[in-house]
Design an enzyme around this catalytic site. Structure first.
Site, PDB file in Angstrom:
ATOM      1  N   ASP A  89       1.175  -1.502   0.162  1.00  6.82           N
ATOM      2  CA  ASP A  89      -0.296   0.190  -0.136  1.00  6.82           C
ATOM      3  C   ASP A  89       0.783   1.212  -0.048  1.00  6.82           C
ATOM      4  O   ASP A  89       1.787   1.693   0.468  1.00  6.82           O
ATOM      5  CB  ASP A  89      -1.128  -0.119   1.328  1.00  6.82           C
ATOM      6  CG  ASP A  89      -0.432   0.163   2.076  1.00  6.82           C
ATOM      7  OD1 ASP A  89       0.707  -0.433   2.669  1.00  6.82           O
ATOM      8  OD2 ASP A  89      -0.131   0.481   3.358  1.00  6.82           O
ATOM      9  N   GLU A 154      -0.040  -1.249   6.030  1.00  9.70           N
ATOM     10  CA  GLU A 154       0.741  -0.244   6.889  1.00  9.70           C
ATOM     11  C   GLU A 154       0.337   0.904   7.007  1.00  9.70           C
ATOM     12  O   GLU A 154       1.072   1.986   8.334  1.00  9.70           O
ATOM     13  CB  GLU A 154       2.098  -0.563   6.493  1.00  9.70           C
ATOM     14  CG  GLU A 154       3.387  -0.177   7.574  1.00  9.70           C
ATOM     15  CD  GLU A 154       4.095   1.022   7.442  1.00  9.70           C
ATOM     16  OE1 GLU A 154       4.846   1.323   8.049  1.00  9.70           O
ATOM     17  OE2 GLU A 154       3.590   1.756   5.892  1.00  9.70           O
TER      18      GLU A 154
HETATM   19  N1  BES Z   1       8.720   3.140   5.712  1.00 12.62           N
HETATM   20  C1  BES Z   1       7.840   3.849   6.647  1.00 12.62           C
HETATM   21  C2  BES Z   1       8.363   4.128   7.529  1.00 12.62           C
HETATM   22  C3  BES Z   1      10.170   4.673   7.840  1.00 12.62           C
HETATM   23  C4  BES Z   1      10.528   5.753   7.034  1.00 12.62           C
HETATM   24  C5  BES Z   1      11.270   3.771   8.656  1.00 12.62           C
HETATM   25  C6  BES Z   1      11.382   5.901   7.196  1.00 12.62           C
HETATM   26  C7  BES Z   1      12.521   4.421   8.272  1.00 12.62           C
HETATM   27  C8  BES Z   1      12.795   5.226   7.495  1.00 12.62           C
HETATM   28  C9  BES Z   1       6.334   2.992   6.323  1.00 12.62           C
HETATM   29  O1  BES Z   1       5.930   3.005   5.852  1.00 12.62           O
HETATM   30  C10 BES Z   1       5.630   4.531   7.332  1.00 12.62           C
HETATM   31  O2  BES Z   1       6.160   5.609   6.321  1.00 12.62           O
HETATM   32  N2  BES Z   1       4.624   4.453   8.049  1.00 12.62           N
HETATM   33  C11 BES Z   1       4.043   5.117   9.012  1.00 12.62           C
HETATM   34  C12 BES Z   1       3.625   4.329   9.901  1.00 12.62           C
HETATM   35  C13 BES Z   1       1.901   4.654  10.388  1.00 12.62           C
HETATM   36  C14 BES Z   1       1.157   5.272   9.515  1.00 12.62           C
HETATM   37  C15 BES Z   1       1.309   3.503  11.596  1.00 12.62           C
HETATM   38  C16 BES Z   1       4.806   6.294   9.521  1.00 12.62           C
HETATM   39  O3  BES Z   1       6.148   5.946  10.067  1.00 12.62           O
HETATM   40  O4  BES Z   1       4.512   7.448   9.832  1.00 12.62           O
HETATM   41 MN    MN Z   2       7.038   2.247   4.021  1.00 14.62          MN
HETATM   42 MN    MN Z   3       4.940   5.522   4.494  1.00 15.72          MN
END
Ligand code: BES
Ligand code: MN
Ligand code: MN
Length: 456
Positions: A89, A154
């Site tokens: 997603d 996610e």
């Molecule tokens: N891949 C990201 C998280 C991330 C970003 C890890 C940069 C390491 C470096 C992930 O897809 C993300 O954006 N997660 C969301 C999670 C939330 C919606 C529960 C976030 O961090 O905002």
């Molecule tokens: Mn991600």
């Molecule tokens: Mn993300």
């Protein structure tokens, strides 16, 4: 690098890139109901691909939201089992007019591929699948046992995968997890991420009068929910970035001296970061903590949007009956989402201005995580990365969240290897998201060599 799987990946790279583009054309935006079918289509595309390359027991696992994709290959007897995780997603692409090429028409420009999801996380999911394809094609077998689990929620909190993992299904029995959804600390610098922040994502709804009112007739007597909301938001943090919720920092564990020293030796230029990455005239945040500490190891509060009232062009003199804000908090070890939310909710209720009702709603949450690095999987990863990138690996944390990583540890007892290939300026969640094409290529090779190392 003499691996025949790496040779296969090199020969087939143009096709790999085309297949990534096919996946990027599917607007699998998990938060928008009108894209539900697109999410399923992305899941089906990945499932078909896993089956095509020789993975077995391929199936969709239905959830209350978007489906999980599962497949395995378990014929490497005596070898460890890896659980490979990624998400198909993506975030919404808006604001659309800031994209230089349309978000769902992947476009190559100056060594990058631009599209929503290019790096987060479709490019990295495809890198994982292409590593498996290369290993399978070159050896007619995999060097270790592999289970693959991709999710489609996610970006909206990952509820479906969380309840599946919490049920501890036999299908997820493994020795470690491989997560490719993170980034390199700097271009060309092999990186393993060993910590993530957790989060609570909430909505604050403030209600005043029973209906919208003429602001001339009632202004001065009727409560204005936007003003009340602003007062609440302004009391969450002080001017120095310190969160004012009583007890909020009680469970925060500071990084060790060794970890802090390692962070200080990373190639990081605060002024360059301010100018090139953030682009604001000044950085903000808690006094006494470096940028890396503030973004990796300290909790924070952010407001993502404020809804309601009149937002059209021109002017309308109205006192809206209600106002809503999207507010999230990033958490660090050892804070828990449940406690953080309870403290925040009772604080907001206490400071709510007179004349309005306030609802504090939890939308989703996830735990922070910290990964132990003294295990053979991390060691195998650093060996593989050294071979491909010619450098020693740096260990970093990230301020972002991947809620399921904590659950892999808690429910399944799996240590994770977070090996990702994004770059700090890849514009995740923003216009002009990109994935560096060299990182896509070396990422596939790194994953191949890592799985070969673990299986050797
Ligand atoms: N891949 C990201 C998280 C991330 C970003 C890890 C940069 C390491 C470096 C992930 O897809 C993300 O954006 N997660 C969301 C999670 C939330 C919606 C529960 C976030 O961090 O905002
Ligand atoms: Mn991600
Ligand atoms: Mn993300």
């Amino acid at each position: 690098m003499s691996s025949s799987a790496v040779a296969y990946a090199r020969q087939n790279h143009p096709r790999f890139l085309n297949e990534l583009k096919d996946l990027l054309r599917i607007p699998s935006i998990s938060t928008l109901p009108e894209h539900k079918a697109d999410c399923r289509k992305a899941a089906e595309t990945l499932l078909a691909e896993l089956k095509r390359i020789g993975m077995e027991h391929g199936r969709m696992i239905e959830t209350k939201g978007h489906p999980l994709v599962y497949a395995d290959w378990l014929h490497a007897s005596g070898k460890p089992t890896v659980l490979i995780y990624g998400h198909y997603d993506v975030q919404p692409p808006d604001p659309l007019d800031e994209w230089h090429s349309p978000p769902f028409e992947p476009t190559e420009r100056n060594g990058n591929i631009y599209a929503r999801g290019a790096v987060d996380d479709k490019g990295q999911v495809v890198a994982q699948v292409k590593a498996l394809e290369s290993l399978m094609a070159a050896n007619h077998a995999l060097p270790l046992n592999v289970r693959v689990l991709f999710e489609g929620e996610e970006e909206v909190g990952g509820e479906g995968i969380a309840s599946y993992v919490a049920s501890k299904p036999a299908d997820l029995k493994a020795d470690f997890a491989l997560v490719s959804d993170t980034e390199l600390f700097a271009p060309g610098l092999p990186t393993l991420c060993v910590g993530l922040r957790g989060m609570i994502y909430t909505e604050l709804e403030v209600r005043g009068a029973k209906t919208d009112l003429h602001s001339g007739m009632y202004g001065g007597a009727a409560p204005n929910p936007f003003v009340s909301l602003a007062h609440i938001i302004a009391r969450l943090k002080d001017e120095n970035g310190h969160i004012l919720i009583p007890g909020f920092y009680d469970d925060v564990v500071a990084p060790s001296k060794e970890e802090l020293a390692a962070w200080r030796s990373l190639p990081f230029d605060e002024e360059e970061y301010r100018k090139a990455e953030v682009g604001s005239k000044q950085l903000v945040g808690e006094a006494g903590y470096s940028v890396l500490e503030r973004t990796w190891a300290r909790p924070t509060v952010d407001v993502h949007g404020i809804l309601g009232g009149f937002v059209g062009a021109g002017a309308k003199t109205v006192i809206p009956a209600k106002a809503t804000a999207k507010v999230s908090m990033r958490l660090v070890p050892n804070m828990t989402p449940a406690k953080a939310f309870a403290l925040y909710k009772s604080y907001v209720e206490k400071i709510a201005p007179a004349g309005v009702d306030v609802d504090v709603r939890l939308i989703h949450s996830g735990d922070a995580c910290l990964i132990p690095v003294d295990n053979r999987y991390i060691q195998a990863a650093t060996r593989a990365l050294h071979e491909v990138w010619g450098k020693d690996t740096v260990f970093i944390r990230s301020g972002g969240s991947i809620p399921i990583v904590g659950d892999f540890d808690r429910h399944l007892g799996l240590p994770s290897v977070m090996m990702g290939f994004g770059l700090p300026d890849d514009n995740l969640h923003a216009p002009n998201e990109k994935f560096n094409l060299k990182n896509f290529e070396l990422g596939i090779q790194s994953l191949i060599r890592f799985l070969e190392e673990v299986g050797s």
